[in-house]
Design an enzyme around this catalytic site. Structure first.
Site, PDB file in Angstrom:
ATOM      1  N   ASP A 185      -1.764   2.319   8.571  1.00  0.00           N
ATOM      2  CA  ASP A 185      -2.990   2.601   9.391  1.00  0.00           C
ATOM      3  C   ASP A 185      -2.733   1.263  10.420  1.00  0.00           C
ATOM      4  O   ASP A 185      -3.741   1.297  11.179  1.00  0.00           O
ATOM      5  CB  ASP A 185      -4.243   1.469   8.054  1.00  0.00           C
ATOM      6  CG  ASP A 185      -4.267   2.929   7.694  1.00  0.00           C
ATOM      7  OD1 ASP A 185      -4.109   4.406   7.741  1.00  0.00           O
ATOM      8  OD2 ASP A 185      -5.790   2.494   6.856  1.00  0.00           O
ATOM      9  N   GLU A 243     -18.881  10.986   0.530  1.00  0.00           N
ATOM     10  CA  GLU A 243     -17.997  11.147  -0.705  1.00  0.00           C
ATOM     11  C   GLU A 243     -18.593  10.122  -1.455  1.00  0.00           C
ATOM     12  O   GLU A 243     -18.915  10.261  -2.971  1.00  0.00           O
ATOM     13  CB  GLU A 243     -16.286   9.963  -1.089  1.00  0.00           C
ATOM     14  CG  GLU A 243     -15.058  11.702  -0.183  1.00  0.00           C
ATOM     15  CD  GLU A 243     -13.595  10.834  -0.409  1.00  0.00           C
ATOM     16  OE1 GLU A 243     -13.259  12.021  -0.252  1.00  0.00           O
ATOM     17  OE2 GLU A 243     -13.384  10.127  -0.537  1.00  0.00           O
ATOM     18  N   GLY A 293       0.686  -1.346   0.272  1.00  0.00           N
ATOM     19  CA  GLY A 293       0.403  -0.240  -0.338  1.00  0.00           C
ATOM     20  C   GLY A 293       0.921   1.552   0.006  1.00  0.00           C
ATOM     21  O   GLY A 293       2.123   1.266  -0.418  1.00  0.00           O
ATOM     22  N   PHE A 294       0.721   2.567   0.464  1.00  0.00           N
ATOM     23  CA  PHE A 294       1.276   3.707   0.814  1.00  0.00           C
ATOM     24  C   PHE A 294       2.553   3.796   1.424  1.00  0.00           C
ATOM     25  O   PHE A 294       3.703   3.637   0.551  1.00  0.00           O
ATOM     26  CB  PHE A 294       0.252   4.435   0.778  1.00  0.00           C
ATOM     27  CG  PHE A 294      -0.867   5.057   0.040  1.00  0.00           C
ATOM     28  CD1 PHE A 294      -0.496   6.055  -0.860  1.00  0.00           C
ATOM     29  CD2 PHE A 294      -2.379   4.555  -0.139  1.00  0.00           C
ATOM     30  CE1 PHE A 294      -1.482   6.273  -1.592  1.00  0.00           C
ATOM     31  CE2 PHE A 294      -3.437   5.289  -0.368  1.00  0.00           C
ATOM     32  CZ  PHE A 294      -2.941   6.290  -1.587  1.00  0.00           C
ATOM     33  N   VAL A 314       0.123 -13.184   4.389  1.00  0.00           N
ATOM     34  CA  VAL A 314       1.183 -13.070   4.973  1.00  0.00           C
ATOM     35  C   VAL A 314       0.712 -13.881   6.629  1.00  0.00           C
ATOM     36  O   VAL A 314      -1.001 -12.950   6.910  1.00  0.00           O
ATOM     37  CB  VAL A 314       2.709 -12.247   5.173  1.00  0.00           C
ATOM     38  CG1 VAL A 314       2.694 -12.173   7.362  1.00  0.00           C
ATOM     39  CG2 VAL A 314       3.174 -11.767   4.806  1.00  0.00           C
ATOM     40  N   ALA A 326      -3.196   8.414   4.258  1.00  0.00           N
ATOM     41  CA  ALA A 326      -2.035   8.125   3.431  1.00  0.00           C
ATOM     42  C   ALA A 326      -0.464   9.177   3.495  1.00  0.00           C
ATOM     43  O   ALA A 326       0.364   8.147   3.586  1.00  0.00           O
ATOM     44  CB  ALA A 326      -2.893   8.584   1.881  1.00  0.00           C
ATOM     45  N   GLN A 327      -1.248   9.690   3.796  1.00  0.00           N
ATOM     46  CA  GLN A 327       0.113  10.721   3.826  1.00  0.00           C
ATOM     47  C   GLN A 327       1.267  10.207   6.112  1.00  0.00           C
ATOM     48  O   GLN A 327       1.936   9.988   5.726  1.00  0.00           O
ATOM     49  CB  GLN A 327      -0.035  12.397   5.183  1.00  0.00           C
ATOM     50  CG  GLN A 327       0.075  12.942   3.628  1.00  0.00           C
ATOM     51  CD  GLN A 327       1.395  13.377   2.690  1.00  0.00           C
ATOM     52  OE1 GLN A 327       2.045  12.779   2.984  1.00  0.00           O
ATOM     53  NE2 GLN A 327       1.167  13.432   1.584  1.00  0.00           N
TER      54      GLN A 327
HETATM   55  C1  LIG Z   1     -12.412   3.939   0.483  1.00  0.00           C
HETATM   56  C2  LIG Z   1     -11.404   5.462   1.623  1.00  0.00           C
HETATM   57  C3  LIG Z   1     -11.535   6.318   1.102  1.00  0.00           C
HETATM   58  C4  LIG Z   1      -9.987   6.765   1.664  1.00  0.00           C
HETATM   59  N1  LIG Z   1      -9.673   8.002   1.439  1.00  0.00           N
HETATM   60  C5  LIG Z   1      -8.630   8.858   1.592  1.00  0.00           C
HETATM   61  C6  LIG Z   1      -7.993  10.123   1.433  1.00  0.00           C
HETATM   62  O1  LIG Z   1      -9.224  10.428   1.183  1.00  0.00           O
HETATM   63  N2  LIG Z   1      -7.018  10.968   1.780  1.00  0.00           N
HETATM   64  C7  LIG Z   1      -6.149   9.763   2.888  1.00  0.00           C
HETATM   65  O2  LIG Z   1      -5.096  10.522   3.815  1.00  0.00           O
HETATM   66  N3  LIG Z   1      -6.752   8.856   3.530  1.00  0.00           N
HETATM   67  C8  LIG Z   1      -7.452   8.124   3.012  1.00  0.00           C
HETATM   68  N4  LIG Z   1      -7.940   6.419   3.047  1.00  0.00           N
HETATM   69  C9  LIG Z   1      -7.067   6.031   3.751  1.00  0.00           C
HETATM   70  C10 LIG Z   1      -5.731   5.579   3.642  1.00  0.00           C
HETATM   71  O3  LIG Z   1      -5.993   4.812   2.191  1.00  0.00           O
HETATM   72  C11 LIG Z   1      -4.901   5.186   3.909  1.00  0.00           C
HETATM   73  O4  LIG Z   1      -4.718   5.555   5.663  1.00  0.00           O
HETATM   74  C12 LIG Z   1      -3.794   4.606   3.273  1.00  0.00           C
HETATM   75  O5  LIG Z   1      -4.091   3.992   2.332  1.00  0.00           O
HETATM   76  C13 LIG Z   1      -2.586   3.327   4.918  1.00  0.00           C
HETATM   77  O6  LIG Z   1      -1.699   3.443   3.538  1.00  0.00           O
HETATM   78  P1  LIG Z   1      -1.189   1.264   4.529  1.00  0.00           P
HETATM   79  O7  LIG Z   1      -0.066   1.403   3.622  1.00  0.00           O
HETATM   80  O8  LIG Z   1      -1.168   1.657   5.538  1.00  0.00           O
HETATM   81  O9  LIG Z   1      -2.098   0.554   4.189  1.00  0.00           O
HETATM   82  P2  LIG Z   1      -3.169   0.272   2.882  1.00  0.00           P
HETATM   83  O10 LIG Z   1      -2.956   1.259   2.430  1.00  0.00           O
HETATM   84  O11 LIG Z   1      -4.296  -0.362   2.835  1.00  0.00           O
HETATM   85  O12 LIG Z   1      -2.186  -1.176   2.325  1.00  0.00           O
HETATM   86  C14 LIG Z   1      -1.782  -2.295   2.730  1.00  0.00           C
HETATM   87  C15 LIG Z   1      -1.385  -3.360   1.670  1.00  0.00           C
HETATM   88  O13 LIG Z   1      -1.565  -4.257   2.803  1.00  0.00           O
HETATM   89  C16 LIG Z   1      -1.856  -5.389   1.989  1.00  0.00           C
HETATM   90  N5  LIG Z   1      -2.054  -7.432   3.091  1.00  0.00           N
HETATM   91  C17 LIG Z   1      -3.251  -6.447   3.951  1.00  0.00           C
HETATM   92  N6  LIG Z   1      -3.184  -7.473   4.696  1.00  0.00           N
HETATM   93  C18 LIG Z   1      -1.841  -8.555   4.281  1.00  0.00           C
HETATM   94  C19 LIG Z   1      -1.496  -9.774   4.411  1.00  0.00           C
HETATM   95  N7  LIG Z   1      -1.558 -10.614   5.343  1.00  0.00           N
HETATM   96  N8  LIG Z   1      -0.669 -10.614   3.820  1.00  0.00           N
HETATM   97  C20 LIG Z   1       0.211  -9.574   2.799  1.00  0.00           C
HETATM   98  N9  LIG Z   1      -0.438  -8.564   2.260  1.00  0.00           N
HETATM   99  C21 LIG Z   1      -1.706  -8.131   3.241  1.00  0.00           C
HETATM  100  C22 LIG Z   1      -3.662  -5.072   1.303  1.00  0.00           C
HETATM  101  O14 LIG Z   1      -3.275  -6.240   0.438  1.00  0.00           O
HETATM  102  C23 LIG Z   1      -3.290  -3.890   1.073  1.00  0.00           C
HETATM  103  O15 LIG Z   1      -2.296  -3.799  -0.372  1.00  0.00           O
HETATM  104  C24 LIG Z   1      -8.609   5.793   1.987  1.00  0.00           C
HETATM  105  C25 LIG Z   1      -9.412   4.740   2.387  1.00  0.00           C
HETATM  106  C26 LIG Z   1     -10.854   3.753   1.954  1.00  0.00           C
HETATM  107  C27 LIG Z   1     -10.320   2.484   2.686  1.00  0.00           C
END
Ligand SMILES: Cc1cc2nc3c(=O)[nH]c(=O)nc-3n(C[C@H](O)[C@H](O)[C@H](O)COP(=O)(O)OP(=O)(O)OC[C@H]3O[C@@H](n4cnc5c(N)ncnc54)[C@H](O)[C@@H]3O)c2cc1C
Length: 449
Positions: A294, A164, A7-8, A73, A310-311
């Site tokens: 997250d 949204e 993810g991000f 995982v 995301a940030q």
């Molecule tokens: C509908 C929606 C709208 C949003 N809009 C905004 C916005 O406008 N602005 C903003 O700042 N934030 C927004 N967010 C929040 C933002 O997207 C998250 O804070 C951000 O994506 C977190 O990044 P991350 O890398 O922690 O996790 P994620 O981006 O969620 O990535 C996690 C990754 O881990 C993978 N994964 C999970 N479990 C496993 C496992 N057991 N094994 C292998 N892979 C795994 C998933 O497939 C995913 O690719 C939104 C979230 C959602 C759901």
């Protein structure tokens, strides 16, 4: 270095480490990165699935030090320093970054998991789109269903996602489906946004909240504040005050919790099950393991926790990578300081709110333009940016939405099944959207309703 989650946060960490020639194995259950902030546009036929998903292997095609493994995982073998992967060999690590994000939180509301539609993955978004459009097709075929209120759409949760989605659904109905369905009484369709607290967009200023509420109501959304969902049934939503709304579609945008991977390590967990981390984002008691984005419970330095945005994930990913590089150089770890760049939410066409880091507050057309620009900049992949830009331009000029297709995964009897097992095996032979749905059906997020 092993990174769980593309993810991000995971992508940011992998990119940073690759620049310094560190060997990285990046693992994700999907073979693509999902740009979650635009997911709601896929669910309301504004964008194609492939516009907001980008193949992870494509991101690292020219960076040979980053290996990608598709897999889920499931746990960590501390003695062997390995992560366990469902149906595959474990992967060894010297340093581990956990970036598995969040999952939907149903707060134990009866029937919510069974009967509502979450919006957390690409397959989720496609299911929302399929079901929403299918209800219109069903009502067109059998007009008696309209009296049964099959065109009532309930969105639960008045945060950014709920606002949204409800704004986008009402625009889809009013501006697109009304023109598509000549014989159907589309004016019978209703979009109801339900929020437990007495305000929308909780973290925003009062001015932005008032604006969002007024805009949604102007667009025709029936916003019900101070309304708690007590149960979701197959054909209605019941509220704590005894009222109910008949519906065949509930979008659940009410809450999130840490991905279930957060529960496998035996470490400390904070609110929403998030992994407790120290000031250097390392997991308590495991200095070689970092949790970012997250999935991590990060102190904001003012007695609270950092939001799941995301940030926070992007900055956390870069920071954790930097700490690993400092370890390698024999330098001491640093303290993570989040740079707040502000927050935004869009309500619909030409309507958004944006609260910037310096304190500036924008609303309306200007905020909407800022929202569009920012999302384009952060979207992964030039092809995706171009495609989103063209789609947005087309939608804006024509009030049309191209991808209003009902594309459900269908069984493929003529295709060989390698085993009954993993998502990627089941997805062989499917197109991108079918593959996405099929992978999920094999996973745990949702089942095909
Ligand atoms: C509908 C929606 C709208 C949003 N809009 C905004 C916005 O406008 N602005 C903003 O700042 N934030 C927004 N967010 C929040 C933002 O997207 C998250 O804070 C951000 O994506 C977190 O990044 P991350 O890398 O922690 O996790 P994620 O981006 O969620 O990535 C996690 C990754 O881990 C993978 N994964 C999970 N479990 C496993 C496992 N057991 N094994 C292998 N892979 C795994 C998933 O497939 C995913 O690719 C939104 C979230 C959602 C759901």
């Amino acid at each position: 270095v092993v990174i769980v989650g593309a993810g991000f946060g995971g992508l940011a960490a992998a990119r940073r480490l690759d620049k310094q020639h560190v060997d990285v194995t990046l693992i994700d259950r999907h073979n693509y990165h999902t740009f979650l902030p635009l997911l709601y546009q896929v669910s309301t036929a504004g964008l194609n699935a492939a516009d907001v998903g980008y193949p992870v292997r494509g991101v690292f095609r020219k960076r040979r030090r980053v290996l990608f493994r598709q897999g889920r995982v499931t746990g960590i073998d501390w003695q062997g320093q390995q992560v366990r992967i469902e149906g595959a060999d474990p992967v060894s690590f010297d340093k581990l970054i956990l970036a598995a994000g969040s999952a939907t939180n149903y707060f134990g509301v009866p029937g919510a998991k069974e009967h509502s539609f979450p919006l957390y993955t690409l397959p989720d978004a496609l299911r929302v789109r399929n079901h929403l459009l299918s209800l219109f097709e069903a009502a067109d075929t059998r007009p008696d269903l309209v009296a049964d209120r099959v065109l009532n759409f309930v969105v639960v949760g008045g945060g950014a996602t709920g606002v949204e989605v409800s704004g986008a659904i009402v625009e889809l109905i009013e501006k697109v489906l009304r023109r598509d369905f000549h014989d159907l009484d589309v004016s019978a369709a209703r979009v109801i946004l339900v929020e437990r607290s007495d305000t929308l967009l909780g973290p925003f200023s009062q001015k932005s909240r008032d604006y969002a509420l007024a805009q949604l109501r102007k667009k025709g959304v029936d916003v019900r504040l101070g309304t708690t969902v007590a149960e979701v049934a197959e054909d209605c939503v019941r509220f704590a005050d005894g009222g109910s709304v008949p519906t065949r579609m509930v979008v659940w945008a009410a809450g999130i919790q840490a991905d279930r991977l957060a529960g496998v390590g035996g470490w400390g967990q904070g609110p929403g099950g998030r992994i407790t981390v120290g000031p250097d984002l390392a997991v308590e008691g495991h200095p070689d393991v970092f949790a970012i984005g997250d999935i991590a419970d990060i102190d904001n330095g003012a007695g609270g926790r950092l939001p799941q945005l995301a940030q926070v994930a992007l900055q956390g990913g870069k920071f954790a990578a930097k700490q690993i590089l400092r370890d390698l150089a024999g330098e001491p770890r640093q303290v993570f300081r989040y740079r707040d760049k502000g927050t935004m939410a869009t309500i619909g066409r030409r309507a958004a709110v944006a609260e910037l880091a310096g304190g500036a507050k924008l609303k309306g057309f200007i905020a909407w333009l800022a929202w569009l620009m920012l999302h384009l900049v952060y979207l992964v992949g030039m092809r995706n940016r171009m495609s989103v830009l063209v789609n947005w331009g087309w939608n804006y000029l024509t009030w049309d939405r191209g991808p209003r297709l009902i594309v459900a995964a269908e069984p493929m009897p003529s295709r060989p099944q390698l085993t009954a097992g993993t998502p990627q095996e089941r997805a062989i032979g499917a197109g991108p959207e079918q593959a996405a749905s099929t992978a999920t059906a094999a996973g745990d997020e949702a089942t095909e309703p």
